[in-house]
Motif scaffolding. Structure first.
Motif, PDB file in Angstrom:
ATOM      1  N   ARG A  10       0.833  -1.232   0.000  1.00 50.58           N
ATOM      2  CA  ARG A  10       0.000   0.000   0.000  1.00 50.58           C
ATOM      3  C   ARG A  10       0.861   1.274   0.000  1.00 50.58           C
ATOM      4  O   ARG A  10       0.357   2.368  -0.025  1.00 50.58           O
ATOM      5  CB  ARG A  10      -0.865  -0.005   1.286  1.00 50.58           C
ATOM      6  N   LYS A  11       2.182   1.105   0.124  1.00 49.09           N
ATOM      7  CA  LYS A  11       3.120   2.244   0.251  1.00 49.09           C
ATOM      8  C   LYS A  11       2.769   3.139   1.448  1.00 49.09           C
ATOM      9  O   LYS A  11       2.705   4.369   1.360  1.00 49.09           O
ATOM     10  CB  LYS A  11       3.186   3.046  -1.035  1.00 49.09           C
ATOM     11  N   LEU A  12       2.547   2.455   2.557  1.00 45.55           N
ATOM     12  CA  LEU A  12       2.333   3.178   3.814  1.00 45.55           C
ATOM     13  C   LEU A  12       3.668   3.192   4.557  1.00 45.55           C
ATOM     14  O   LEU A  12       4.243   2.133   4.816  1.00 45.55           O
ATOM     15  CB  LEU A  12       1.285   2.443   4.666  1.00 45.55           C
ATOM     16  N   ALA A  13       4.167   4.351   4.883  1.00 43.50           N
ATOM     17  CA  ALA A  13       5.469   4.449   5.551  1.00 43.50           C
ATOM     18  C   ALA A  13       5.348   4.095   7.034  1.00 43.50           C
ATOM     19  O   ALA A  13       4.297   4.325   7.652  1.00 43.50           O
ATOM     20  CB  ALA A  13       6.014   5.860   5.402  1.00 43.50           C
ATOM     21  N   VAL A  14       6.420   3.508   7.595  1.00 44.96           N
ATOM     22  CA  VAL A  14       6.386   3.060   8.999  1.00 44.96           C
ATOM     23  C   VAL A  14       7.645   3.495   9.760  1.00 44.96           C
ATOM     24  O   VAL A  14       8.685   3.729   9.163  1.00 44.96           O
ATOM     25  CB  VAL A  14       6.264   1.515   9.109  1.00 44.96           C
ATOM     26  N   VAL A  15       7.509   3.559  11.074  1.00 44.65           N
ATOM     27  CA  VAL A  15       8.646   3.834  11.958  1.00 44.65           C
ATOM     28  C   VAL A  15       8.706   2.751  13.032  1.00 44.65           C
ATOM     29  O   VAL A  15       7.799   2.656  13.865  1.00 44.65           O
ATOM     30  CB  VAL A  15       8.486   5.188  12.700  1.00 44.65           C
ATOM     31  N   PRO A  16       9.756   1.915  13.040  1.00 41.82           N
ATOM     32  CA  PRO A  16       9.907   0.984  14.155  1.00 41.82           C
ATOM     33  C   PRO A  16      10.204   1.769  15.429  1.00 41.82           C
ATOM     34  O   PRO A  16      10.957   2.745  15.397  1.00 41.82           O
ATOM     35  CB  PRO A  16      11.122   0.137  13.750  1.00 41.82           C
ATOM     36  N   GLN A  17       9.606   1.342  16.513  1.00 42.81           N
ATOM     37  CA  GLN A  17       9.828   2.055  17.780  1.00 42.81           C
ATOM     38  C   GLN A  17       9.948   1.065  18.929  1.00 42.81           C
ATOM     39  O   GLN A  17       9.140   0.169  19.082  1.00 42.81           O
ATOM     40  CB  GLN A  17       8.654   3.001  18.051  1.00 42.81           C
ATOM     41  N   GLY A  18      11.011   1.234  19.724  1.00 42.22           N
ATOM     42  CA  GLY A  18      11.184   0.418  20.921  1.00 42.22           C
ATOM     43  C   GLY A  18      10.763   1.236  22.124  1.00 42.22           C
ATOM     44  O   GLY A  18       9.608   1.638  22.251  1.00 42.22           O
ATOM     45  N   GLY A  19      11.710   1.520  23.011  1.00 43.03           N
ATOM     46  CA  GLY A  19      11.401   2.269  24.234  1.00 43.03           C
ATOM     47  C   GLY A  19      11.314   3.769  24.016  1.00 43.03           C
ATOM     48  O   GLY A  19      11.032   4.519  24.948  1.00 43.03           O
ATOM     49  N   ASN A  20      11.578   4.211  22.789  1.00 44.14           N
ATOM     50  CA  ASN A  20      11.507   5.640  22.438  1.00 44.14           C
ATOM     51  C   ASN A  20      12.421   6.496  23.327  1.00 44.14           C
ATOM     52  O   ASN A  20      12.038   7.572  23.761  1.00 44.14           O
ATOM     53  CB  ASN A  20      10.044   6.126  22.527  1.00 44.14           C
ATOM     54  N   THR A  21      13.621   5.989  23.576  1.00 42.48           N
ATOM     55  CA  THR A  21      14.599   6.767  24.353  1.00 42.48           C
ATOM     56  C   THR A  21      15.716   7.308  23.458  1.00 42.48           C
ATOM     57  O   THR A  21      16.670   7.909  23.957  1.00 42.48           O
ATOM     58  CB  THR A  21      15.262   5.912  25.460  1.00 42.48           C
ATOM     59  N   GLY A  22      15.634   7.084  22.170  1.00 42.87           N
ATOM     60  CA  GLY A  22      16.678   7.537  21.248  1.00 42.87           C
ATOM     61  C   GLY A  22      16.862   9.049  21.335  1.00 42.87           C
ATOM     62  O   GLY A  22      15.922   9.784  21.660  1.00 42.87           O
ATOM     63  N   LEU A  23      18.071   9.496  21.051  1.00 42.17           N
ATOM     64  CA  LEU A  23      18.401  10.916  21.249  1.00 42.17           C
ATOM     65  C   LEU A  23      18.656  11.656  19.936  1.00 42.17           C
ATOM     66  O   LEU A  23      19.205  12.757  19.949  1.00 42.17           O
ATOM     67  CB  LEU A  23      19.617  11.035  22.181  1.00 42.17           C
ATOM     68  N   VAL A  24      18.248  11.051  18.808  1.00 38.12           N
ATOM     69  CA  VAL A  24      18.444  11.721  17.524  1.00 38.12           C
ATOM     70  C   VAL A  24      17.140  11.806  16.709  1.00 38.12           C
ATOM     71  O   VAL A  24      17.170  11.979  15.490  1.00 38.12           O
ATOM     72  CB  VAL A  24      19.560  11.025  16.694  1.00 38.12           C
TER      73      VAL A  24
END
Ligand code: FAD
Ligand code: 2HG
Ligand code: ZN
Length: 491
Positions: free
Chosen positions: A85-99
């Motif tokens: 479907r060309k739906l873009a995604v973002v993998p996310q873990g604990g969401n503590t990344g700093l960038v």
């Protein structure tokens, strides 16, 4: 905070927008009604806000859909559908990344790993742990502690970050000096490609020279080529004795001498050597109200940890190290933790800096790797530059509140942090690209351990040449031809 966080980015019109049919499809895919409540969140209410906003509250996306699949098969179905479907995604873990890598930029679907949270197996003889990507780092380490082993990575965000997130950022942390990079300790992984292919590379073997080591591509790829669903990792036995010393020094020259002495005298039991400047420690005092462990004030502080098998022997070695560096006039004053409470308290002076900085407003973060001799010069030069431009000062009229340096001395990894009352383009322009040019001149890295995410996407060229970037783009196109995996980020 966020209105101008992405001034140069426009939503890619090739990506589809989520429709009611898509949501219905995901609801069906992710199981029964009760699972769906947890599994698919569609309300653009407060519930969705934490998934859109990063730890620093600097980057904010606009997703309306968060999916929480429970296993690789579910991830596979979700990604295959999104790819078609060309739906873009973002993998996310604990969401503590700093960038800013873990949150959407526009309306990308968040695929959160929190429901993939099972330990799959642990073999005490080999020390190999196999666990789902969504297991929280501290949970994994506690599980291992009960079995007299240790997760070979530790960092301040351990209570929230996921091991899949750690692997995807190739996190370094506080004991890389001892236990090495995840490129060495991760033995295998399971990941799902955007076309739904499940990559089963969950080997538990220490040695396996049968072709390209493809798992390495996922380590540090920040969700741009696939979603990691499980990890197999080599864990060392938990050290029986862990000791820590904290000391003050008058110059960075002496910090380097102390580091050399620590390597020489503590050798095989040295497990961390961390650097904190005076300003960073004042910030921790201000935000926690805790009494500082040393009487005097020093421009530099170091924390040294030993991990070994004999408490008395290790303590004697650490005491004799401290006596020797104090006797030689390298260290001005120091303390040793006498019990577990003091051990934890001393570590908090190092681990608490990021949190203390977050209370000041916003922080411009530069996570750099430079040859050791010049490590702190960057902080001094940056401070001088901001002072010259009239941007730093004690009262409220100046935008910059603090310029601090701290980090993993043993890995030549400095964290330069510029704390501002609020994010400010004038300050940003005074630092960037000057800071990247400064690093490039010394053949350093503009990201030692946090990754590039969206924050450093434009600056990869300061640390990687054109050929390397071209090869990375070719790999990205091979794995993710539609570009749906974490778009707008570094590649
Ligand atoms: P997220 O923040 O959720 O994601 C990070 C990136 O990985 C994003 O690009 C995301 O898309 C991708 N990703 C996440 N999960 C997956 C997956 N399963 N598959 C594919 N891609 C995925 N970092 C260090 O290196 N050393 C430190 O010492 C350190 N200390 C920290 C201290 C504090 C207080 C904080 C807030 C952060 C610190 N960090 C440190 C940064 C951060 O914690 C690490 O980068 C951590 O590894 C991120 O894990 P996470 O689960 O929160 O990932
Ligand atoms: C640390 O070493 C982390 O404490 C965070 O990598 C550094 O906040 C930072 O800049
Ligand atoms: Zn760090």
């Amino acid at each position: 905070f966020t209105s101008d966080a992405y001034p140069n980015l426009k939503r890619n019109p090739n990506f589809a927008e989520i429709s009611a049919e898509d949501v219905a499809h995901f609801k069906e895919l992710l199981g029964s009604q009760s699972a769906v409540i947890d599994g698919v969140t569609t309300d653009a209410t407060d519930d969705i806000e934490p998934f859109n906003s990063d730890w620093m509250r600097k980057y904010r996306g606009h997703t309306r859909l968060v999916l929480k699949p429970q296993n690789a098969q579910e991830v596979s179905k979700v990604l295959k559908y999104c790819n078609e479907r060309k739906l873009a995604v973002v993998p996310q873990g604990g969401n503590t990344g700093l960038v800013g890598g873990s949150v959407p930029v526009f309306d990308e679907i968040v695929i959160n790993t929190s429901r993939m949270n099972q330990i799959r197996s642990f073999d005490a003889a080999s020390g190999v742990l196999v666990a789902d990507a969504g297991v929280i780092l501290e949970t994994a380490d506690q599980y291992l502690a009960e079995r007299e082993h240790l997760f070979p990575l530790d960092l301040g965000a351990k209570g929230s970050c996921h091991i899949g997130g750690n692997v995807s950022t190739n996190a370094g942390g506080l004991r890389l000096l001892r236990y090495g990079s995840l490129h060495g300790s991760v033995l295998g992984l399971e990941a799902v490609l955007p076309d739904g292919t499940i990559v089963d590379a969950l080997s538990t073997l220490r040695k396996n020279n049968t072709g390209y080591d493809l798992k390495q591509l996922f380590i540090g790829s920040e969700g741009t080529i696939g979603l990691v669903t499980a990890v197999s990792i080599q864990c060392p036995p938990r050290p029986k004795a862990v000791n820590v010393a904290y000391f003050g020094l008058e110059s960075f020259e002496q910090v380097q001498q102390a580091y050399l002495a620590a390597k020489g005298q503590l050798s095989e039991i040295l497990s961390a050597f961390e650097l904190m400047d005076g300003r960073s420690q004042k910030l921790v005092i201000e935000s926690t109200g805790n009494k500082h462990p040393l009487e005097g004030e020093y421009p530099f502080y170091c924390l040294v940890e030993t991990s070994g098998s004999n408490a008395e022997h290790d303590m004697a070695k650490l005491e004799s190290f401290l006596e020797s560096v104090m006797g030689d006039g390298i260290v001005a004053d120091g303390v040793l933790a006498q019990d577990e409470t003091q051990f934890q308290a001393l570590w908090r002076w190092r681990e608490g800096i990021t949190e203390s900085l977050s209370h000041l407003g916003g922080t411009y973060k530069y996570d750099v790797s430079i040859p050791l001799a010049d490590l702190y010069l960057l902080v001094e030069d940056c401070k001088a530059r901001l002072t010259e431009k009239g941007l730093v000062g004690d009262d409220d009229s100046f935008p910059v509140r603090a310029v601090v340096g701290y980090g993993h001395m043993g890995d030549s990894n400095l964290h330069l942090n510029v704390a501002v009352r609020q994010y400010n383009k004038e300050v940003e322009k005074a630092i960037e690209p000057w800071v990247y040019e400064w690093i490039q001149k010394r053949q350093g890295s503009i990201s030692a351990e946090h990754g590039l995410g969206v924050a450093k996407r434009e600056f990869i060229g300061y640390s990687q040449n054109e050929t390397m970037v071209k090869l990375m783009k070719q790999l990205k196109n091979l794995y993710d031809p539609n570009g749906i995996m974490n778009p707008y980020k570094y590649i």
